[in-house]
Design a protein around this motif. Structure first.
Motif, PDB file in Angstrom:
ATOM      1  N   ARG A   1       0.797  -1.225   0.000  1.00  0.00           N
ATOM      2  CA  ARG A   1       0.000   0.000   0.000  1.00  0.00           C
ATOM      3  C   ARG A   1       0.837   1.288   0.000  1.00  0.00           C
ATOM      4  O   ARG A   1       0.303   2.358   0.271  1.00  0.00           O
ATOM      5  CB  ARG A   1      -0.929   0.030   1.220  1.00  0.00           C
ATOM      6  N   TRP A   2       2.131   1.239  -0.268  1.00  0.00           N
ATOM      7  CA  TRP A   2       2.929   2.459  -0.184  1.00  0.00           C
ATOM      8  C   TRP A   2       2.354   3.600  -1.016  1.00  0.00           C
ATOM      9  O   TRP A   2       2.288   4.750  -0.524  1.00  0.00           O
ATOM     10  CB  TRP A   2       4.368   2.177  -0.604  1.00  0.00           C
ATOM     11  N   PRO A   3       1.917   3.410  -2.255  1.00  0.00           N
ATOM     12  CA  PRO A   3       1.344   4.546  -3.004  1.00  0.00           C
ATOM     13  C   PRO A   3       0.098   5.128  -2.329  1.00  0.00           C
ATOM     14  O   PRO A   3      -0.072   6.358  -2.274  1.00  0.00           O
ATOM     15  CB  PRO A   3       1.008   3.942  -4.376  1.00  0.00           C
TER      16      PRO A   3
ATOM     17  N   VAL B   1      -0.586   5.007   0.832  1.00  0.00           N
ATOM     18  CA  VAL B   1      -0.142   5.680   2.054  1.00  0.00           C
ATOM     19  C   VAL B   1       0.341   7.086   1.740  1.00  0.00           C
ATOM     20  O   VAL B   1      -0.024   8.055   2.425  1.00  0.00           O
ATOM     21  CB  VAL B   1       0.973   4.860   2.740  1.00  0.00           C
ATOM     22  N   LEU B   2       1.169   7.228   0.705  1.00  0.00           N
ATOM     23  CA  LEU B   2       1.680   8.547   0.338  1.00  0.00           C
ATOM     24  C   LEU B   2       0.554   9.492  -0.033  1.00  0.00           C
ATOM     25  O   LEU B   2       0.569  10.672   0.364  1.00  0.00           O
ATOM     26  CB  LEU B   2       2.661   8.395  -0.830  1.00  0.00           C
ATOM     27  N   ARG B   3      -0.432   8.996  -0.766  1.00  0.00           N
ATOM     28  CA  ARG B   3      -1.563   9.848  -1.138  1.00  0.00           C
ATOM     29  C   ARG B   3      -2.360  10.263   0.092  1.00  0.00           C
ATOM     30  O   ARG B   3      -2.764  11.414   0.217  1.00  0.00           O
ATOM     31  CB  ARG B   3      -2.474   9.119  -2.120  1.00  0.00           C
ATOM     32  N   ALA B   4      -2.568   9.336   1.028  1.00  0.00           N
ATOM     33  CA  ALA B   4      -3.390   9.632   2.208  1.00  0.00           C
ATOM     34  C   ALA B   4      -2.729  10.666   3.105  1.00  0.00           C
ATOM     35  O   ALA B   4      -3.385  11.589   3.594  1.00  0.00           O
ATOM     36  CB  ALA B   4      -3.656   8.347   2.987  1.00  0.00           C
ATOM     37  N   VAL B   5      -1.419  10.537   3.342  1.00  0.00           N
ATOM     38  CA  VAL B   5      -0.760  11.457   4.272  1.00  0.00           C
ATOM     39  C   VAL B   5      -0.446  12.797   3.633  1.00  0.00           C
ATOM     40  O   VAL B   5      -0.180  13.774   4.345  1.00  0.00           O
ATOM     41  CB  VAL B   5       0.537  10.832   4.834  1.00  0.00           C
ATOM     42  N   SER B   6      -0.459  12.867   2.295  1.00  0.00           N
ATOM     43  CA  SER B   6      -0.118  14.112   1.602  1.00  0.00           C
ATOM     44  C   SER B   6      -1.337  14.951   1.282  1.00  0.00           C
ATOM     45  O   SER B   6      -1.206  16.125   0.925  1.00  0.00           O
ATOM     46  CB  SER B   6       0.628  13.811   0.292  1.00  0.00           C
ATOM     47  N   GLU B   7      -2.534  14.375   1.390  1.00  0.00           N
ATOM     48  CA  GLU B   7      -3.742  15.074   0.967  1.00  0.00           C
ATOM     49  C   GLU B   7      -4.020  16.252   1.873  1.00  0.00           C
ATOM     50  O   GLU B   7      -3.820  16.197   3.079  1.00  0.00           O
ATOM     51  CB  GLU B   7      -4.932  14.118   0.987  1.00  0.00           C
TER      52      GLU B   7
END
Length: 530
Positions: A517-519, A521-527
């Motif tokens: 799920r790394w992609p 995760v990056l989208r969730a924490v950057s939103e």
């Protein structure tokens, strides 16, 4: 400007609800919960119309002063403030702070907490509308009281955030948070004991409490209707002047803070730091990817105001419980030996929110190919470095104070099960749910519209899983207290074993989940709400 900012807040809220079903569900649940509180409060306020003005004064002054204090403390310690309409975003526009304040104040009331507070404040008019003079006094009190709630929370969190962004003051600020929370808990305990010991003089106790509350900034506005009802016009005038001056002063202070944010919008803290030799504690970590993650996470714990605020909040509950149990007789002091287990119960939530606090910086783990298991293991090592010594010191101190050394092995076993098991649960949950937190250097008390239900679901899941992990050790501890101390000794190896097993499972499964799920995760924490 007011209509523009309120419209902007509504647009941002609508767009955020469209992007995630979690936010929609969270908003609905929050609205239903707040509506239930408002309905129950209105039922009580309507019932007060058939009581004497003395009783109505006692109930309303104490309840609404507590509401004002709750806005301040909950904003600092728990929920933060909703800065969906972030003032720093207006830094490049030709607009001054004093022009933004009315609109930001109105926007702050757009939401579940603000709407519920407005409705509760109008309930004061419902209960006091017995004569025209009382109705006017209650309406004025409702307006001034609502403004005090919002301005006090906004000014305090903004000022505290500015302090926490400074390396000089943020450690002291974290301690102050713990002291304020502990003092509140101890004060409630003392007052409740005084009320129980003086049931025959309960009315006198309430009168004294109202007298104190009405002459604090939290009660100046809410005391107006009671003063008018008693015909104490001099006190009513003084309370009116004080409440108005408080609102004006808070508005000026908030305007000053906003002005600094408009002229100094940078988050700061970057570019000036240098990397030197690793501290001795950092050299204890293994020289691999997990060790590197642990070192970085430990530096966050030492330097990031958000982690300091989390640590202070986690220390409040056990500190209050320790003092309260120590003040109560009849053998309750023996239970203080188990107080550190309360802190152990909360440690897992820090592991669950670690990725969210990283924000977009988590791309470094993705770009360098850090395995998910190493990410989980490194963060656990950092958490153990922070909380492990605290738990050891707390166990020794409370055992010495209570004298219950025979219960210490069971207490340590329970804390081990909760700490290790909680970190295991938090490692898995943290890989499953993420949300965008305040960026490093930003207001650590900021609560955007994007956390919502995922953050709540994460915390509740971790706490539930941690409690379940501690059940075997807890059962042995109870038997050790009630039946035979040998059961408490058995809780030590059982707690260590169950905690280590769950920790291993949580790190492995959480690591596998991250690898997939790394992609996401990056989208969730950057939103960010936009």
């Amino acid at each position: 400007m007011v209509a523009l900012l309120v419209g902007l807040k509504l647009t941002l809220l609508r767009n955020s609800l469209r992007r995630s079903v979690w936010r929609t569900v969270g908003l609905v649940l929050g609205a239903v919960y707040a509506l239930g509180i408002v309905v129950a409060a209105y039922a009580g306020l309507v019932a007060l119309r058939w009581t004497s003005t003395t009783v109505t004064t006692q109930v309303t002054v104490l309840a609404y002063a507590a509401l004002t204090l709750g806005w301040l403390l909950l904003s600092l310690l728990v929920f933060g403030v909703d800065e969906t309409v972030d003032p720093a975003r207006f830094a490049l526009l030709p607009v001054r702070a004093r022009e933004l304040v009315p609109g930001l104040l109105a926007a702050a009331l757009v939401g579940v907490p603000g709407a519920a507070t407005v409705l509760l404040a109008l309930g004061l008019v419902v209960t006091w509308a017995r004569t025209p003079a009382l109705a006017v006094a209650a309406l004025v009190a409702a307006v001034l009281g609502t403004l005090t709630c919002v301005l006090l929370a906004r000014t305090a969190t903004s000022a505290f955030a500015a302090s926490l962004s400074s390396r000089r003051f943020r450690d002291l600020a974290a301690v102050l948070l713990a002291v304020v929370g502990a003092g509140l808990g101890v004060g409630i305990n003392v007052l409740s004991r005084a009320a129980v010991d003086n049931l025959d003089d309960l009315a006198g106790v309430l009168d004294r409490l109202v007298a104190v509350a009405s002459w604090t900034p939290f009660g100046w506005a809410w005391a107006l209707p009671g003063d008018v009802a008693r015909g104490a016009w001099a006190q009513a005038g003084l309370h009116l002047v004080l409440a108005t001056a408080l609102v004006a002063g808070l508005a000026v202070a908030w305007t000053h803070v906003l002005g600094r944010r408009l002229t100094e919008p940078g988050t700061g803290g970057s570019g000036s730091a240098t990397v030197g030799r690793a501290a001795w504690v950092e050299r204890l970590y293994p020289p691999d990817a997990a060790g590197a993650v642990a070192v970085r996470s430990l530096r966050y714990w030492r330097r990031d105001p958000r982690h300091l605020a989390t640590l202070a909040s986690a220390l409040v509950t056990p500190l209050v419980l320790f003092v309260v149990l120590g003040m109560n007789p009849d053998g309750a002091t023996r239970l203080t030996v188990f107080v550190p287990a309360v802190l152990a119960l909360l440690i897992g939530t820090s592991a669950a929110q670690d990725l969210s606090f990283d924000g977009s910086a988590v791309w470094l783990h993705i770009s360098t190919g850090v395995p998910g298991a190493d990410d989980r293991r490194g963060r656990v090592l950092a958490s153990l470095t922070v909380f492990g010594p605290l738990l050891v010191v707390m166990h020794l101190v409370v055992a010495a104070v209570s004298g219950a050394w025979s219960d210490l092995p069971g207490a340590v076993g329970l804390s081990a099960a909760l700490t290790l098991g909680g970190l295991g649960v938090g490692s898995w949950v943290g890989a499953l749910w993420q949300w965008p937190g305040p960026a490093p250097g930003e207001n650590p008390f900021q609560r955007g519209s994007s956390g919502g239900l995922p953050a709540l679901a994460s915390a509740m899941t971790v706490l539930t899983g941690t409690f379940v992990a501690g059940l075997p050790a807890l059962a042995l501890v109870v038997l050790g207290v009630l039946v035979d101390p040998l059961y408490g000794w058995a809780a030590l190896p059982v707690g260590l074993l169950t905690g280590l097993v769950l920790l291993r499972v949580g790190m492995v499964q959480g690591g596998r989940l991250l690898d997939r799920r790394w992609p996401e995760v990056l989208r969730a924490v950057s939103e960010r709400a936009a």
